[in-house]
Design a protein around this motif. Structure first.
Motif, PDB file in Angstrom:
ATOM      1  N   THR A 279      47.496 160.242  53.458  1.00  0.00           N
ATOM      2  CA  THR A 279      48.545 160.432  52.460  1.00  0.00           C
ATOM      3  C   THR A 279      49.854 160.939  53.062  1.00  0.00           C
ATOM      4  OG1 THR A 279      47.702 162.655  51.976  1.00  0.00           O
ATOM      5  CG2 THR A 279      46.882 160.836  50.603  1.00  0.00           C
ATOM      6  N   ALA A 280      50.073 160.653  54.344  1.00  0.00           N
ATOM      7  CA  ALA A 280      51.304 161.113  54.990  1.00  0.00           C
ATOM      8  C   ALA A 280      51.825 160.052  55.951  1.00  0.00           C
ATOM      9  CB  ALA A 280      51.067 162.423  55.743  1.00  0.00           C
ATOM     10  N   ILE A 281      53.128 160.105  56.197  1.00  0.00           N
ATOM     11  CA  ILE A 281      53.757 159.221  57.171  1.00  0.00           C
ATOM     12  C   ILE A 281      54.909 159.971  57.828  1.00  0.00           C
ATOM     13  CG2 ILE A 281      55.363 158.201  55.484  1.00  0.00           C
ATOM     14  CD1 ILE A 281      55.005 155.523  57.002  1.00  0.00           C
ATOM     15  N   ASP A 282      55.130 159.695  59.103  1.00  0.00           N
ATOM     16  CA  ASP A 282      56.273 160.221  59.846  1.00  0.00           C
ATOM     17  C   ASP A 282      57.197 159.068  60.192  1.00  0.00           C
ATOM     18  OD1 ASP A 282      55.302 162.795  59.797  1.00  0.00           O
ATOM     19  OD2 ASP A 282      54.430 162.701  61.808  1.00  0.00           O
ATOM     20  N   LEU A 283      58.479 159.233  59.904  1.00  0.00           N
ATOM     21  CA  LEU A 283      59.482 158.213  60.173  1.00  0.00           C
ATOM     22  C   LEU A 283      60.642 158.825  60.935  1.00  0.00           C
ATOM     23  CD1 LEU A 283      59.597 156.705  56.561  1.00  0.00           C
ATOM     24  CD2 LEU A 283      58.422 155.712  58.533  1.00  0.00           C
ATOM     25  N   ALA A 284      61.324 158.001  61.722  1.00  0.00           N
ATOM     26  CA  ALA A 284      62.540 158.472  62.381  1.00  0.00           C
ATOM     27  C   ALA A 284      63.586 158.791  61.325  1.00  0.00           C
ATOM     28  CB  ALA A 284      63.056 157.406  63.344  1.00  0.00           C
TER      29      ALA A 284
END
Length: 225
Positions: free
Chosen positions: A72-77
């Motif tokens: 349930t998580a995402i890392d984006l620039a």
């Protein structure tokens, strides 16, 4: 130390899938050249004594416990002001699926409608979503206004072209509208590349409306029959 949840996940064959909003945000980023820094966590995340949302067995899942192995998580620039754009929309109440946001070294939480913040180690964009929105479709969410038609262009007003010859004669509608989304990388870019054309186009429209109203008022004052 790895948790019992991690060991059960390993025994199950390490299955996992992305929650709907996470998959949609990943596609949005890929479509526009924004680096996806991660969804499923690395070994440190997976074997942490208190696993969080980058794992498919998060202890911080909210408001419901996870059913199935879902990340349930995402890392984006943090490209083009993405973090600020998502925060803007969260504060405006447009993101009912958002649990918390980390960006620019700050943490913003649903608990106070993302108004206050506390320190975070994340300077990229970390998005965690609510577990009651695991299947929510956010394919139409466009925080940076990048999915609009790029071919539609408008001609800048004459006074803008005369006073700012460095500008192109025409500008894309997307670029003009972007002034409201904080795209500019500097104050100079904002004034010369985005805000000025957008405001100029608005001023020209207002002037045209005012002229029509003046003409109507004159007609009412001096009817011809």
């Amino acid at each position: 130390m790895a948790t019992s949840a991690y060991r059960a996940w390993v025994r199950a064959g390490r299955p996992w899938k992305k929650a709907g909003p996470i998959a949609d945000l990943e596609k949005y980023a890929q479509r526009h050249g924004i680096a996806v820094l991660g969804t499923l966590g690395n070994t440190a995340h997976l074997t942490a004594s208190f696993p969080e949302d980058h794992t498919p067995f998060s202890y911080t899942a909210w408001p419901k416990r996870l059913s199935g192995y879902v990340v349930t998580a995402i890392d984006l620039a943090n490209s083009r002001g993405l973090g600020a754009a998502i925060l803007r929309d969260a504060r405006a109440g447009r993101l009912p699926w958002l649990k918390y946001l980390n960006t620019n070294g700050r943490h913003y939480n649903h608990s106070d409608r993302f108004r206050s913040s506390r320190p975070s180690n994340d300077h990229h964009v970390h998005v965690s979503i609510r577990t009651d929105h695991l299947t929510t479709d956010i394919t139409d969410y466009d925080p940076l206004g990048l999915d609009m038609d790029l071919s539609d262009r408008v001609t800048l007003p004459e006074w803008v072209r005369e006073n700012h010859p460095e500008l192109d004669e025409t500008i894309s509608v997307r670029t003009a509208l972007a002034s409201g989304y904080g795209h500019a990388r500097s104050a100079k870019d904002a004034v010369h590349g985005q805000v000025l054309p957008a405001l100029a186009a608005l001023a020209e429209t207002v002037s045209a409306i005012r002229a029509d109203l003046d003409a109507l008022a004159e007609t009412l004052r001096n009817p011809t029959d």
